[in-house]
Design a protein around this motif. Structure first.
Motif, PDB file in Angstrom:
ATOM      1  N   ALA A  50      -6.103   0.250  10.190  1.00 13.95           N
ATOM      2  CA  ALA A  50      -6.637   1.216   9.225  1.00 13.95           C
ATOM      3  C   ALA A  50      -8.027   0.798   8.752  1.00 13.95           C
ATOM      4  O   ALA A  50      -8.916   1.639   8.577  1.00 13.95           O
ATOM      5  CB  ALA A  50      -5.690   1.360   8.036  1.00 13.95           C
ATOM      6  N   ALA A  51      -8.212  -0.496   8.541  1.00  9.63           N
ATOM      7  CA  ALA A  51      -9.515  -1.006   8.134  1.00  9.63           C
ATOM      8  C   ALA A  51     -10.549  -0.761   9.224  1.00  9.63           C
ATOM      9  O   ALA A  51     -11.679  -0.339   8.942  1.00  9.63           O
ATOM     10  CB  ALA A  51      -9.416  -2.490   7.804  1.00  9.63           C
ATOM     11  N   ALA A  52     -10.163  -0.981  10.479  1.00  7.09           N
ATOM     12  CA  ALA A  52     -11.083  -0.729  11.591  1.00  7.09           C
ATOM     13  C   ALA A  52     -11.438   0.748  11.681  1.00  7.09           C
ATOM     14  O   ALA A  52     -12.607   1.096  11.893  1.00  7.09           O
ATOM     15  CB  ALA A  52     -10.458  -1.209  12.904  1.00  7.09           C
ATOM     16  N   ASP A  53     -10.464   1.618  11.491  1.00  3.03           N
ATOM     17  CA  ASP A  53     -10.735   3.059  11.499  1.00  3.03           C
ATOM     18  C   ASP A  53     -11.779   3.419  10.453  1.00  3.03           C
ATOM     19  O   ASP A  53     -12.687   4.214  10.700  1.00  3.03           O
ATOM     20  CB  ASP A  53      -9.462   3.859  11.228  1.00  3.03           C
ATOM     21  CG  ASP A  53      -8.461   3.805  12.376  1.00  3.03           C
ATOM     22  OD1 ASP A  53      -8.863   3.450  13.511  1.00  3.03           O
ATOM     23  OD2 ASP A  53      -7.282   4.121  12.127  1.00  3.03           O
ATOM     24  N   GLU A  54     -11.651   2.833   9.276  1.00  2.50           N
ATOM     25  CA  GLU A  54     -12.594   3.116   8.193  1.00  2.50           C
ATOM     26  C   GLU A  54     -13.993   2.601   8.523  1.00  2.50           C
ATOM     27  O   GLU A  54     -14.988   3.268   8.251  1.00  2.50           O
ATOM     28  CB  GLU A  54     -12.082   2.504   6.884  1.00  2.50           C
ATOM     29  CG  GLU A  54     -12.908   2.864   5.682  1.00  2.50           C
ATOM     30  CD  GLU A  54     -12.856   4.346   5.316  1.00  2.50           C
ATOM     31  OE1 GLU A  54     -13.675   4.756   4.477  1.00  2.50           O
ATOM     32  OE2 GLU A  54     -12.026   5.096   5.863  1.00  2.50           O
ATOM     33  N   LEU A  55     -14.078   1.423   9.120  1.00  4.40           N
ATOM     34  CA  LEU A  55     -15.393   0.891   9.493  1.00  4.40           C
ATOM     35  C   LEU A  55     -16.051   1.749  10.568  1.00  4.40           C
ATOM     36  O   LEU A  55     -17.263   1.985  10.518  1.00  4.40           O
ATOM     37  CB  LEU A  55     -15.269  -0.563   9.955  1.00  4.40           C
ATOM     38  CG  LEU A  55     -14.849  -1.570   8.887  1.00  4.40           C
ATOM     39  CD1 LEU A  55     -14.765  -2.971   9.483  1.00  4.40           C
ATOM     40  CD2 LEU A  55     -15.779  -1.546   7.689  1.00  4.40           C
TER      41      LEU A  55
END
Length: 86
Positions: A50-55
């Protein structure tokens, strides 16, 4: 693995940057914009994916780079006791 804000921290976002105080050492940590976004996501719990998606969404980086950066940043925030693994 899910990452959440460490329960013994206090913080606030001002002008897009998070300022977080860690209770165990009483230090003030200033997070950059990307780390601030991950700290905000961790309020409700987030994974590396999820963090990677946001970045990717915010910074237009490729998925592999975003995942690597997210994993490294989340691990550093855990090490500084700003986030906790759940």
């Amino acid at each position: 693995m899910t990452y959440r804000r460490h329960p013994q921290t206090a913080g606030r976002v001002i002008d897009g940057l998070a300022f977080v105080v860690t209770a165990d050492d009483n230090k003030l940590h200033t997070l950059n914009a990307a780390a601030t976004r991950l700290w905000e996501l961790a309020a409700s719990g987030c994974t590396v994916e999820a963090a990677a998606d946001e970045l990717v969404r915010c910074y237009r980086v490729d998925r592999a780079t975003a995942r690597e950066d997210a994993a490294r940043c989340l691990a550093e925030l855990v090490g500084r006791r700003i986030l906790a693994e759940a």
